[in-house]
Design a protein around this motif. Structure first.
Motif, PDB file in Angstrom:
ATOM      1  N   PHE A   1       0.867  -1.242   0.061  1.00  0.00           N
ATOM      2  CA  PHE A   1       0.070   0.106  -0.153  1.00  0.00           C
ATOM      3  C   PHE A   1       0.754   1.211  -0.105  1.00  0.00           C
ATOM      4  N   ARG A   2       1.953   1.232   0.564  1.00  0.00           N
ATOM      5  CA  ARG A   2       2.931   2.299   0.559  1.00  0.00           C
ATOM      6  C   ARG A   2       3.331   2.756  -0.812  1.00  0.00           C
ATOM      7  N   LEU A   3       3.749   1.715  -1.635  1.00  0.00           N
ATOM      8  CA  LEU A   3       4.182   1.815  -2.828  1.00  0.00           C
ATOM      9  C   LEU A   3       3.083   2.342  -3.741  1.00  0.00           C
ATOM     10  N   LEU A   4       1.915   1.831  -3.571  1.00  0.00           N
ATOM     11  CA  LEU A   4       0.801   2.229  -4.484  1.00  0.00           C
ATOM     12  C   LEU A   4       0.294   3.656  -4.271  1.00  0.00           C
ATOM     13  N   ASN A   5       0.552   4.166  -2.936  1.00  0.00           N
ATOM     14  CA  ASN A   5       0.575   5.576  -2.427  1.00  0.00           C
ATOM     15  C   ASN A   5       1.298   6.542  -3.009  1.00  0.00           C
ATOM     16  N   LYS A   6       2.599   5.756  -3.188  1.00  0.00           N
ATOM     17  CA  LYS A   6       3.843   6.843  -4.013  1.00  0.00           C
ATOM     18  C   LYS A   6       3.434   6.713  -5.511  1.00  0.00           C
ATOM     19  N   LEU A   7       2.856   5.911  -6.011  1.00  0.00           N
ATOM     20  CA  LEU A   7       2.392   5.942  -7.256  1.00  0.00           C
ATOM     21  C   LEU A   7       1.342   6.680  -7.738  1.00  0.00           C
ATOM     22  N   VAL A   8       0.306   6.707  -6.801  1.00  0.00           N
ATOM     23  CA  VAL A   8      -0.903   7.749  -7.241  1.00  0.00           C
ATOM     24  C   VAL A   8      -0.332   9.107  -6.868  1.00  0.00           C
ATOM     25  N   LEU A   9       0.486   9.603  -5.835  1.00  0.00           N
ATOM     26  CA  LEU A   9       0.919  10.591  -5.761  1.00  0.00           C
ATOM     27  C   LEU A   9       1.626  11.066  -7.179  1.00  0.00           C
ATOM     28  N   GLN A  10       2.196  10.388  -7.814  1.00  0.00           N
ATOM     29  CA  GLN A  10       3.096  10.504  -9.044  1.00  0.00           C
ATOM     30  C   GLN A  10       2.349  10.785 -10.318  1.00  0.00           C
ATOM     31  N   THR A  11       0.948  10.134 -10.283  1.00  0.00           N
ATOM     32  CA  THR A  11       0.076  10.245 -11.219  1.00  0.00           C
ATOM     33  C   THR A  11      -0.493  11.470 -11.364  1.00  0.00           C
ATOM     34  N   PRO A  12      -0.501  12.381 -12.494  1.00  0.00           N
ATOM     35  CA  PRO A  12      -1.114  13.719 -12.601  1.00  0.00           C
ATOM     36  C   PRO A  12      -2.549  13.656 -12.346  1.00  0.00           C
ATOM     37  N   GLY A  13      -3.197  14.300 -11.618  1.00  0.00           N
ATOM     38  CA  GLY A  13      -4.896  14.428 -11.620  1.00  0.00           C
ATOM     39  C   GLY A  13      -5.122  13.188 -10.737  1.00  0.00           C
ATOM     40  N   ALA A  14      -4.379  12.448 -10.031  1.00  0.00           N
ATOM     41  CA  ALA A  14      -4.932  11.409  -9.362  1.00  0.00           C
ATOM     42  C   ALA A  14      -5.388  11.528  -8.134  1.00  0.00           C
ATOM     43  N   VAL A  15      -4.794  12.652  -7.487  1.00  0.00           N
ATOM     44  CA  VAL A  15      -5.085  13.061  -5.927  1.00  0.00           C
ATOM     45  C   VAL A  15      -6.277  13.695  -6.085  1.00  0.00           C
TER      46      VAL A  15
ATOM     47  N   ALA B   1      -2.678  -3.415 -10.393  1.00  0.00           N
ATOM     48  CA  ALA B   1      -3.401  -2.915  -9.232  1.00  0.00           C
ATOM     49  C   ALA B   1      -3.692  -1.467  -9.383  1.00  0.00           C
ATOM     50  N   LEU B   2      -2.502  -0.800  -9.800  1.00  0.00           N
ATOM     51  CA  LEU B   2      -2.622   0.786  -9.722  1.00  0.00           C
ATOM     52  C   LEU B   2      -3.623   1.189 -10.737  1.00  0.00           C
ATOM     53  N   GLU B   3      -3.568   0.474 -11.967  1.00  0.00           N
ATOM     54  CA  GLU B   3      -4.578   0.987 -12.950  1.00  0.00           C
ATOM     55  C   GLU B   3      -6.080   0.637 -12.451  1.00  0.00           C
ATOM     56  N   MET B   4      -6.321  -0.377 -11.762  1.00  0.00           N
ATOM     57  CA  MET B   4      -7.635  -0.606 -11.226  1.00  0.00           C
ATOM     58  C   MET B   4      -7.980   0.610 -10.311  1.00  0.00           C
ATOM     59  N   VAL B   5      -6.880   0.857  -9.452  1.00  0.00           N
ATOM     60  CA  VAL B   5      -7.140   2.038  -8.409  1.00  0.00           C
ATOM     61  C   VAL B   5      -7.220   3.318  -8.924  1.00  0.00           C
TER      62      VAL B   5
ATOM     63  N   GLU C   1      -1.903   2.859   6.488  1.00  0.00           N
ATOM     64  CA  GLU C   1      -1.466   2.955   5.216  1.00  0.00           C
ATOM     65  C   GLU C   1      -2.652   2.659   4.302  1.00  0.00           C
ATOM     66  N   VAL C   2      -3.644   1.711   4.508  1.00  0.00           N
ATOM     67  CA  VAL C   2      -4.723   1.469   3.856  1.00  0.00           C
ATOM     68  C   VAL C   2      -5.540   2.820   3.626  1.00  0.00           C
ATOM     69  N   VAL C   3      -5.768   3.347   4.871  1.00  0.00           N
ATOM     70  CA  VAL C   3      -6.601   4.784   5.017  1.00  0.00           C
ATOM     71  C   VAL C   3      -5.959   5.654   4.241  1.00  0.00           C
ATOM     72  N   ASN C   4      -4.646   5.857   4.331  1.00  0.00           N
ATOM     73  CA  ASN C   4      -3.780   6.758   3.214  1.00  0.00           C
ATOM     74  C   ASN C   4      -4.236   6.696   1.906  1.00  0.00           C
ATOM     75  N   LEU C   5      -4.178   5.362   1.536  1.00  0.00           N
ATOM     76  CA  LEU C   5      -4.939   5.292   0.107  1.00  0.00           C
ATOM     77  C   LEU C   5      -5.956   5.734  -0.277  1.00  0.00           C
ATOM     78  N   LEU C   6      -7.083   5.454   0.648  1.00  0.00           N
ATOM     79  CA  LEU C   6      -8.316   6.138   0.344  1.00  0.00           C
ATOM     80  C   LEU C   6      -8.613   7.596   0.601  1.00  0.00           C
ATOM     81  N   LEU C   7      -7.875   8.205   1.687  1.00  0.00           N
ATOM     82  CA  LEU C   7      -7.841   9.428   1.518  1.00  0.00           C
ATOM     83  C   LEU C   7      -7.118  10.241   0.296  1.00  0.00           C
ATOM     84  N   LEU C   8      -6.254   9.724  -0.218  1.00  0.00           N
ATOM     85  CA  LEU C   8      -5.601  10.319  -1.360  1.00  0.00           C
ATOM     86  C   LEU C   8      -6.888  10.460  -2.407  1.00  0.00           C
ATOM     87  N   ARG C   9      -7.601   9.580  -2.746  1.00  0.00           N
ATOM     88  CA  ARG C   9      -8.444   9.704  -3.618  1.00  0.00           C
ATOM     89  C   ARG C   9      -9.959  10.081  -3.188  1.00  0.00           C
TER      90      ARG C   9
END
Length: 762
Positions: A297-311, A352-356, A382-390
């Protein structure tokens, strides 16, 4: 035709092993359900009982806490729920003659399966000091013994009051009231061993230690992540919700060290198409190494942060705190470390990132696979972090979903069964009852065992459950229990805990969920809270197993009168006579229960408790916002030649209750002492399929614990990982091996070596 209980323990040393299955439920589940039900209840009683399970005018299943929708099926139960009902509604009986024929030492040699199969306990029994077997005792004498021991204590904190998750709201409220009027917060409960990590993480991050979704949210989600959970065995009715979500277009990612049949395909026995073909559920299976979830989940969060418009920048700006520190920590996530921690491929994580990213409404569900590790609390954060980001908290079809096990474990905590109660709760309790509750924290489960071991606690009272069977470090726990002056168990059936006693012991038989409850004011009902915060009534419909049984509220009320005496101003007799009086008091003490009785009368299906993050995107945390968190990534490091063991349930099991000796979905029949090991790991260790081995756990202080005689089963586990059933493997879990912050036993992260051994003799 009702069958007799087994006279002797069945031989379990040579289980049959076939390949694991790839679909759950269907015709085999129906056949197994009916066979077990008929053996325990007979045909007529089976129909009379099962048709009332989880109905608005019936009783809540004594199994899991999965919710029901407003519209109920005629058969609103699953295979394992039916087993739980059959075990409770059985026509088998444990009478005083049984105890006369079986010394406690003999009971201690029996398996949990054999003990549970004997039937319902019909009378209170007492083990005097120095005696070798239980003997009948009157209720009056039983409560006098309790009062003798409790009033003789040097401090109220020398008493422990444990609660099982089956206990009703009314009984739980009365038990915590009695304990606090007596003078202690020693209220350990089964949540300490399961979702305490969830509560700790969620309270800090979103302000409430419960899930934020409803059943309807699952049905409308775009993406459902099921992590560290096996719903096909542990929460089978969840499969219907996943099937409905899939039909509406949702996609499902399952994250687990083992492939599980229920998440592969669900053959819904409620529909012809479901029976014939079933529905494929999982779109992406991430076979993660045990304990690698935080890294994933930490790496997924990094990848979401790096994706323009994902947050969801507006949500983050308006509703969250701590984003900058979290983003900096996430930015340090490393591909190489993550792949090592998880055992996954880069392609799997990118999928998994694509699906998120494609999902606007995401739910993450989890159970013990996330909560029973040293680093469980930061993992769930870390799970909560992913949900908060989106922005996936407080949005329909999105949120956190910790899936609770026992049917009212969440309700018991809501009622105040907690060793670290909130000051506001104690203030309201004291105001309502004119008492002064202690403010110092009490003992949780692990600390309770240590207190018994060290002589700090002398009386142990359990409202249901199988404490000895459920807890870690079996030898240490049993030795600790035997140091108590008095052990008391409120129970419906026999289990291991009844054979591991203090100097004196009582077994107090109680009504079950299926039993009709009639008190002085008339017929009663109790209430429960499901895994999603819905409160509803439960009404038993069967004649009690014996005229000598008392209900749980009655037992607490009479204990309180015996112990507290005339000095107590609490109307214990009124509470025993009419549970509505208890609910009136709950309504004045516990937020969300205002108008309790009136709301139940207005809607037989019950009502939802308020949940500020879900209902209004309000987060009652210390910051007033949802909190991003940042913690170092942790995962278990396993020495060469060792495996990482997780304990788990078989399909013929619910918690510590063993219904049978098979695990149908995993291909195991006729035995429970098996260890599932990847074929390549087994080959490296020189262990053929069918070989036998002792499991030896290794702890950081150099100590070892041994569970002998397990059949090795070559199985498609994650590499470096193994699995075996509890409670047989609880002996391997050190008492000190717990999750940081929550103190939950780390039963999913046990470093073991396998020592080949001869096949045990029958």
């Amino acid at each position: 035709m009702v069958s007799k209980p087994p006279a002797g323990d069945p031989v379990q040393d040579a289980p049959q092993v076939t390949p694991p299955q790839h679909a759950a439920a269907g015709l085999p589940a129906i056949g197994h359900t009916l066979r077990i039900a008929r053996e325990q209840m007979g045909t007529v009683r089976t129909a009379r009982t099962l048709l009332k399970v989880n109905q608005k005018d019936g009783f809540d299943c004594p199994g899991c806490a999965w919710p029901e929708g407003d519209k109920r099926h005629l058969a609103e139960f699953c295979e394992n729920g039916a087993k739980a009902v059959a075990e409770e509604a059985t026509l088998r009986r444990v009478t005083p003659e049984f105890f006369a024929a079986h010394p406690v030492a003999e009971l201690a040699e029996r398996s949990g399966y054999w003990l549970g199969q004997q039937g319902r306990i019909t009378q209170p029994v007492y083990l005097p000091e120095g005696a070798d077997r239980y003997e009948p005792v009157t209720w009056e004498r039983a409560f006098a013994i309790l009062a003798e021991e409790l009033t003789a204590l040097s401090s109220p904190d020398e008493a422990l009051f444990y609660t099982s998750g089956r206990t009703s709201n009314e009984a739980a409220f009365l038990l915590q009231l009695f304990a606090r009027e007596f003078g202690t917060n020693n209220l350990p409960d089964c949540s300490n061993m399961c979702h305490e990590s969830s509560g700790s993480a969620l309270t800090e991050t979103i302000g409430i230690g419960k899930g934020s979704v409803s059943l309807e949210d699952l049905h409308r989600a775009d993406l459902i992540v099921v992590a560290g959970q096996n719903p096909g065995t542990n929460h089978p009715r969840m499969l219907s919700a996943l099937e409905k979500a899939k039909a509406a277009g949702a996609r499902i990612i399952s994250v687990n060290p083992l492939p599980e049949a229920g998440l592969e395909r669900f053959k819904n026995p409620q529909t012809p198409q479901g029976m014939l073909r079933g529905a494929a559920l999982t779109d992406l299976f991430l076979q993660i190494r045990i304990g690698g979830d935080q890294a994933l989940f930490r790496l997924l969060n990094k990848l979401v942060l790096q994706t323009p418009g994902a947050v969801d920048e507006e949500f983050v700006r308006e509703h969250t705190h701590g984003f900058e520190e979290f983003a900096a920590a996430a930015g340090e996530a490393d591909w190489a470390e993550t792949l090592a921690a998880t055992g996954l491929s880069r392609a799997e994580i990118e999928r998994a990132l694509e699906m998120v990213l494609a999902s606007e409404r995401t739910i993450v569900c989890w159970a013990m696979g996330l909560t029973q590790h040293k680093h469980s609390v930061p993992t769930i954060r870390e799970v909560v972090n992913l949900l908060l980001l989106r922005g996936n908290i407080g949005r329909p079809g999105a949120g956190v979903c910790p899936v609770r096990g026992h049917s009212n474990v969440q309700g018991d905590r809501t009622m105040g069964i907690f060793e670290r109660p909130a000051p506001a709760f104690l203030d309201a309790l004291d105001k309502e009852f004119g008492i002064v509750s202690p403010r110092h924290h009490g003992f949780d489960v692990v600390r309770s065992i240590q207190a018994l071991r060290d002589g700090e606690a002398k009386v142990f009272f359990a409202m249901g459950g199988n404490f000895v069977g459920a807890t870690p470090d079996t030898e240490v726990t049993e030795a600790a229990m035997r140091r108590a002056r008095l052990t008391v168990h409120v129970s419906t059936k026999l289990n291991r805990s009844h054979a591991v006693t203090g100097t004196r012991a009582l077994i107090l038989p109680t009504l079950g969920r299926t039993d009709k409850d009639v008190q002085r004011s008339g017929r009663q009902f109790v209430t429960v809270e499901d895994s999603m915060g819905q409160v509803h009534a439960s009404r038993g419909n069967l004649p009690p197993a014996s005229p000598h049984l008392l209900s749980e509220p009655a037992i607490v009320a009479r204990m309180a009168r015996a112990v507290l005496g005339e000095a107590s101003r609490t109307p214990w007799e009124e509470f025993e006579a009419d549970y509505a009086a208890v609910r009136d008091r709950i309504a004045r003490v516990v937020p969300g229960f205002e108008g309790f009785n009136a709301r139940l009368a207005a809607d037989p299906g019950g009502f939802a408790l308020p949940h500020a993050p879900r209902d209004e995107r309000r987060f009652p945390t210390k910051t007033g916002k949802a909190n991003f968190t940042a913690a170092p990534v942790e995962y278990p490091r396993v020495p060469e030649g060792r495996l990482l063991l997780q304990t788990l349930r078989s399909h013929d099991q619910y918690n510590t209750t063993i219904y049978g000796l098979d695990d149908r979905y995993r291909g195991i029949k006729g035995g429970r002492r098996v260890v599932l090991v990847h074929p390549e790991d087994a080959a490296a260790l020189g262990l053929a399929d069918g070989a036998y081995a002792d499991l030896v756990s290794e702890w950081t202080d150099g100590s070892e614990r041994r569970a002998p005689g397990f059949r090795v089963v070559h199985y498609p586990t994650a590499r470096g990982c193994a699995a075996a059933y509890y409670p047989e493997t609880n002996v391997l879990v050190p008492l000190e091996s717990t999750a940081d912050i929550s103190n939950t036993p780390a039963s999913k992260s046990v470093i073991v070596r396998l020592e080949e051994s001869p096949q045990p003799s029958a």
